[in-house]
Motif scaffolding. Structure first.
Motif, short mmCIF file in Angstrom:
data_model
loop_
_atom_site.label_atom_id
_atom_site.label_comp_id
_atom_site.label_asym_id
_atom_site.label_seq_id
_atom_site.Cartn_x
_atom_site.Cartn_y
_atom_site.Cartn_z
N VAL A 175 71.60 -102.46 84.05
CA VAL A 175 71.50 -102.02 82.65
C VAL A 175 72.62 -101.03 82.32
O VAL A 175 73.29 -101.12 81.30
CB VAL A 175 70.12 -101.39 82.37
N LEU A 176 72.85 -100.10 83.23
CA LEU A 176 73.90 -99.10 83.00
C LEU A 176 75.27 -99.76 82.96
O LEU A 176 76.10 -99.44 82.11
CB LEU A 176 73.85 -98.01 84.07
N LEU A 177 75.49 -100.70 83.87
CA LEU A 177 76.77 -101.41 83.89
C LEU A 177 77.00 -102.12 82.57
O LEU A 177 78.06 -102.03 81.96
CB LEU A 177 76.77 -102.46 85.01
N ARG A 179 75.56 -101.59 79.63
CA ARG A 179 75.62 -100.77 78.42
C ARG A 179 76.79 -99.80 78.41
O ARG A 179 77.29 -99.44 77.34
CB ARG A 179 74.32 -99.98 78.25
N VAL A 180 77.19 -99.33 79.56
CA VAL A 180 78.27 -98.34 79.59
C VAL A 180 79.62 -98.99 79.88
O VAL A 180 80.64 -98.61 79.30
CB VAL A 180 77.96 -97.23 80.63
N TRP A 181 79.62 -99.99 80.76
CA TRP A 181 80.89 -100.64 81.10
C TRP A 181 81.14 -101.88 80.25
O TRP A 181 82.24 -102.32 80.09
CB TRP A 181 80.90 -101.01 82.60
N GLY A 182 80.04 -102.47 79.77
CA GLY A 182 80.17 -103.65 78.91
C GLY A 182 79.95 -104.94 79.68
O GLY A 182 80.14 -105.00 80.88
N TYR A 183 79.57 -105.96 78.93
CA TYR A 183 79.24 -107.26 79.53
C TYR A 183 80.38 -107.83 80.35
O TYR A 183 80.18 -108.50 81.34
CB TYR A 183 78.92 -108.29 78.44
N ASP A 184 81.58 -107.59 79.86
CA ASP A 184 82.72 -108.28 80.47
C ASP A 184 83.34 -107.49 81.62
O ASP A 184 84.46 -107.74 82.02
CB ASP A 184 83.79 -108.58 79.40
N GLY A 217 65.88 -98.10 95.10
CA GLY A 217 65.70 -99.53 94.88
C GLY A 217 65.65 -99.93 93.41
O GLY A 217 65.54 -101.10 93.09
N VAL A 218 65.74 -98.94 92.51
CA VAL A 218 65.67 -99.27 91.08
C VAL A 218 66.93 -98.83 90.34
O VAL A 218 67.69 -99.66 89.83
CB VAL A 218 64.43 -98.63 90.41
N GLY A 219 67.15 -97.53 90.31
CA GLY A 219 68.31 -97.06 89.56
C GLY A 219 68.31 -95.55 89.43
O GLY A 219 68.03 -94.84 90.41
N TYR A 220 68.58 -95.09 88.22
CA TYR A 220 68.72 -93.65 88.01
C TYR A 220 67.93 -93.20 86.80
O TYR A 220 67.69 -93.97 85.87
CB TYR A 220 70.20 -93.29 87.81
N VAL A 221 67.57 -91.92 86.81
CA VAL A 221 66.87 -91.35 85.66
C VAL A 221 67.30 -89.89 85.54
O VAL A 221 67.53 -89.21 86.55
CB VAL A 221 65.33 -91.47 85.81
N MET A 222 67.41 -89.44 84.31
CA MET A 222 67.68 -88.01 84.09
C MET A 222 66.39 -87.34 83.65
O MET A 222 65.73 -87.78 82.72
CB MET A 222 68.73 -87.83 82.99
#
Ligand code: CA
Length: 226
Positions: A175-177, A179-184, A217-222
């Motif tokens: 999700v972070l990739l 939304r922040v880096w973009g689909y492409d 195993g999931v991701g990150y949270v703030m």
């Protein structure tokens, strides 16, 4: 002061009364008796705030607001009849800054005008993202920790912004990739981990806090607390 206020109100008595009071307070005031006249004035002159009656002949206040919001983010305070909950909700949905119910005390109107103008004066106030001592202002792209300006790259800033916007929500690397880096994005898949490390070194490690949490195993949270 001398902010320029436009009153769009068909009830001449109310318009006149508000005009007198606002002039006395030092505002410059212009009146429009219907929506069309109001829109024409808004297009031809510059105002700092609009007082907009909902029940107007011709183009009603809601439609005026809709058209105003297409071209401007000028503060708009709606003047509504006592029981028109629907109008209030519609108006706020359409981007009115506030509403006041008729009949109103002039002191209350003045207070709301001051608040709306103050918000406009610092548009970042409402959009600031905060967590503990960390504060991020998307408008100026500035991030501070305990008041210190954080030196962040564009990517670090975008990642931090996204994490803060989703405070307390676990975000996966995918999700972070996306939304922040973009689909492409076709670079390294561990980019997220690398940038999380950068952020941690600049925030968590540097200031002895723990804001950026790994959810194994999931991701990150703030969040502020473990
Ligand atoms: Ca009216």
């Amino acid at each position: 002061m001398n902010e320029n206020i436009l009153i769009i109100e068909d009830e001449e008595k109310i318009a006149r009364f508000v005009e007198l009071e606002l002039s006395y307070e030092g505002y410059r005031v212009q009146k429009a008796g219907d929506g069309r006249e109001g829109l024409e004035l808004l297009e031809s002159q510059s105002f700092d705030l609009v007082l907009l009656d909902i029940m107007l002949p011709g183009i009603n206040g809601i439609e005026v607001l809709r058209r105003v919001r297409k071209i401007s983010q000028i503060p708009v305070i709606m003047l509504t009849a006592r029981d028109s909950v629907v109008d209030k909700v519609t108006g706020l949905d359409l981007g009115a800054d506030d509403y006041i119910t008729k009949p109103f005390a002039i002191e209350e109107l003045l207070a709301r005008i001051r608040t709306a103008l103050r918000k406009r004066g610092s548009p970042t106030l409402t959009s600031e993202l905060m967590l503990g001592g960390l504060m991020l202002d998307p408008a100026s792209r500035k991030a501070t920790m305990n008041g210190d300006v954080l030196e962040l790259t564009k990517r670090e800033f975008d990642l931090l912004k996204h994490l803060l916007e989703n405070k307390d929500i676990v975000l996966t690397r995918d999700v972070l990739l996306e939304r922040v880096w973009g689909y492409d994005y076709h670079g390294e898949t561990n980019a997220v981990d690398v940038y999380i490390r950068f952020l941690r070194s600049k925030i968590d490690d540097e200031y002895g806090v723990k804001y950026i949490h790994t959810v194994r195993g999931v991701g990150y949270v703030m969040r502020e607390q473990e």
